[in-house]
Design a protein around this motif. Structure first.
Motif, mmCIF file in Angstrom:
data_model
loop_
_atom_site.group_PDB
_atom_site.id
_atom_site.type_symbol
_atom_site.label_atom_id
_atom_site.label_comp_id
_atom_site.label_asym_id
_atom_site.label_seq_id
_atom_site.Cartn_x
_atom_site.Cartn_y
_atom_site.Cartn_z
ATOM 1 N N THR A 63 -22.103 6.248 6.912
ATOM 2 C CA THR A 63 -20.892 7.058 6.805
ATOM 3 C C THR A 63 -20.020 6.937 8.040
ATOM 4 O O THR A 63 -18.788 6.899 7.941
ATOM 5 N N VAL A 64 -20.639 6.855 9.204
ATOM 6 C CA VAL A 64 -19.869 6.755 10.450
ATOM 7 C C VAL A 64 -19.043 5.474 10.475
ATOM 8 O O VAL A 64 -17.862 5.483 10.852
ATOM 9 N N GLN A 65 -19.630 4.364 10.050
ATOM 10 C CA GLN A 65 -18.903 3.098 10.034
ATOM 11 C C GLN A 65 -17.742 3.135 9.042
ATOM 12 O O GLN A 65 -16.644 2.668 9.346
ATOM 13 N N VAL A 66 -17.994 3.690 7.855
ATOM 14 C CA VAL A 66 -16.929 3.749 6.849
ATOM 15 C C VAL A 66 -15.778 4.622 7.327
ATOM 16 O O VAL A 66 -14.604 4.264 7.201
ATOM 17 N N LEU A 67 -16.089 5.784 7.891
ATOM 18 C CA LEU A 67 -15.039 6.675 8.388
ATOM 19 C C LEU A 67 -14.273 6.045 9.543
ATOM 20 O O LEU A 67 -13.053 6.227 9.654
ATOM 21 N N ASP A 68 -14.964 5.309 10.380
ATOM 22 C CA ASP A 68 -14.288 4.633 11.490
ATOM 23 C C ASP A 68 -13.329 3.573 10.974
ATOM 24 O O ASP A 68 -12.219 3.408 11.499
ATOM 25 N N ARG A 69 -13.705 2.863 9.927
ATOM 26 C CA ARG A 69 -12.835 1.839 9.350
ATOM 27 C C ARG A 69 -11.667 2.462 8.590
ATOM 28 O O ARG A 69 -10.555 1.918 8.615
ATOM 29 N N VAL A 70 -11.916 3.573 7.940
ATOM 30 C CA VAL A 70 -10.820 4.287 7.278
ATOM 31 C C VAL A 70 -9.821 4.782 8.318
ATOM 32 O O VAL A 70 -8.595 4.681 8.136
ATOM 33 N N LYS A 71 -10.325 5.311 9.410
ATOM 34 C CA LYS A 71 -9.447 5.763 10.487
ATOM 35 C C LYS A 71 -8.626 4.619 11.048
ATOM 36 O O LYS A 71 -7.434 4.768 11.332
ATOM 37 N N GLY A 72 -9.244 3.467 11.206
ATOM 38 C CA GLY A 72 -8.501 2.308 11.698
ATOM 39 C C GLY A 72 -7.443 1.812 10.733
ATOM 40 O O GLY A 72 -6.438 1.234 11.145
ATOM 41 N N SER A 73 -7.645 2.056 9.420
ATOM 42 C CA SER A 73 -6.664 1.597 8.434
ATOM 43 C C SER A 73 -5.439 2.498 8.348
ATOM 44 O O SER A 73 -4.386 2.065 7.871
ATOM 45 N N VAL A 74 -5.571 3.750 8.774
ATOM 46 C CA VAL A 74 -4.424 4.668 8.730
ATOM 47 C C VAL A 74 -3.776 4.852 10.096
ATOM 48 O O VAL A 74 -2.709 5.459 10.188
ATOM 49 N N LEU A 75 -4.420 4.325 11.133
ATOM 50 C CA LEU A 75 -3.860 4.413 12.485
ATOM 51 C C LEU A 75 -3.847 3.031 13.128
ATOM 52 O O LEU A 75 -4.561 2.758 14.100
ATOM 53 N N PRO A 76 -3.036 2.115 12.582
ATOM 54 C CA PRO A 76 -2.978 0.772 13.183
ATOM 55 C C PRO A 76 -2.265 0.802 14.528
ATOM 56 O O PRO A 76 -1.231 1.449 14.676
ATOM 57 N N LEU A 77 -2.839 0.112 15.489
ATOM 58 C CA LEU A 77 -2.256 0.052 16.827
ATOM 59 C C LEU A 77 -1.872 -1.381 17.149
ATOM 60 O O LEU A 77 -2.576 -2.324 16.772
#
Length: 277
Positions: A63-77
């Motif tokens: 779950t931690v990996q999936v949430l981290d990737r979801v976060k990266g998809s909505v907050l592109p830097l």
């Protein structure tokens, strides 16, 4: 201290006695072959694509990996490659699969609710659930999430030169990026229920910028070494297909309902028809 002679292989008398007692006995030789990483070959074995173990590895995320990737998809830097910073050579299909499934139902259900809320005050409107929209949404979204990455991966593999220092992306990495880039459309499709066209277009613009940024920041490093025309054309094609998906879903599932004659007009037509008879 042991001498070199003590470290040599010796045959023990017990083993010799056992072999002499039963000459037909067979011996078992066990050997372990190690890979370059120092692991046994059995631990480094890769199962074929027809086995369950092969597909099980594609869903081996927590779950931690999936949430981290979801976060990266909505907050592109800027300067942050989604594959290098979030996948880290461990792409998965768990997140992309459930993102696509959730998006299918959110788009279809929100489209039905939007039509119901828009025509709720019209007495001539009779609501009928349109279940076929779920099928249409599934075909559109899953075709985009699979066929477009296949085409892009094939193009990048074909254009990749043998002396390129930067390693190309794998097919699973490409599919994974596209799957996670669609997550922003789930809350966007739910907010599309609000019956204000200007708000819907503003939401779709924000979603396209966020999702498109993930794709551009990821695939631009893979094509920037190409000729300028090819690199720009590839990025433009990625953005155009992404825009076509977003605008197409908005226009089909959240378009204004077919205009129905108001009650006064319908009563007038009925009165004229009665007088003619």
């Amino acid at each position: 201290m042991a001498s070199p002679n003590d470290l040599q292989f010796q045959e023990f008398d017990e083993a010799a006695d056992l072999l002499s007692a039963d000459p037909e006995a067979t011996t078992l030789s066990v050997s372990v072959t190690s890979t370059r990483e120092g692991l046994p070959e059995s631990l480094c074995y890769s199962s074929g694509f027809w086995t369950f173990e092969y597909y099980e590895s594609l869903f081996n995320v927590d779950t931690v990996q999936v949430l981290d990737r979801v976060k990266g998809s909505v907050l592109p830097l800027p300067g942050r490659n989604f594959i290098k910073h979030y996948l880290r050579s461990n792409p998965d299909l768990y997140g992309p699969f459930w993102i696509c499934v959730t998006l299918v139902f959110s788009v279809a259900i929100s489209g039905n609710l939007s039509m119901f809320l828009t025509q709720m005050g019209n007495p001539a409107f009779h609501y009928r659930p349109q279940f076929h929209r779920v099928t249409i949404a599934a075909v559109i979204i899953f075709m985009y999430a699979w066929l477009v990455p296949v085409a892009l991966w094939g193009f990048l593999t074909w254009r990749q030169s043998a002396d390129r220092q930067v390693k190309g992306y794998s097919f699973l990495e490409t599919v994974c990026v596209y799957g996670y880039s669609l997550f922003i459309y789930i809350p966007t499709s739910i907010l599309w229920i609000i019956p204000f066209e200007w708000l819907r277009w503003m939401l779709i613009l924000v979603a396209m910028v966020i999702s498109g940024s993930v794709l551009v920041l990821t695939f631009w490093p893979a094509v920037r070494d190409e000729a300028k025309l090819i690199a720009v054309a590839t990025v433009v094609a990625i953005l155009l297909l992404h825009t076509l998906l977003a605008v197409g879903c908005k226009m089909y599932f959240f378009h204004s309902a077919t205009s129905i004659p108001p009650p006064a007009a319908a009563a007038t037509v009925s009165t004229l028809t009665t007088k003619q008879h």
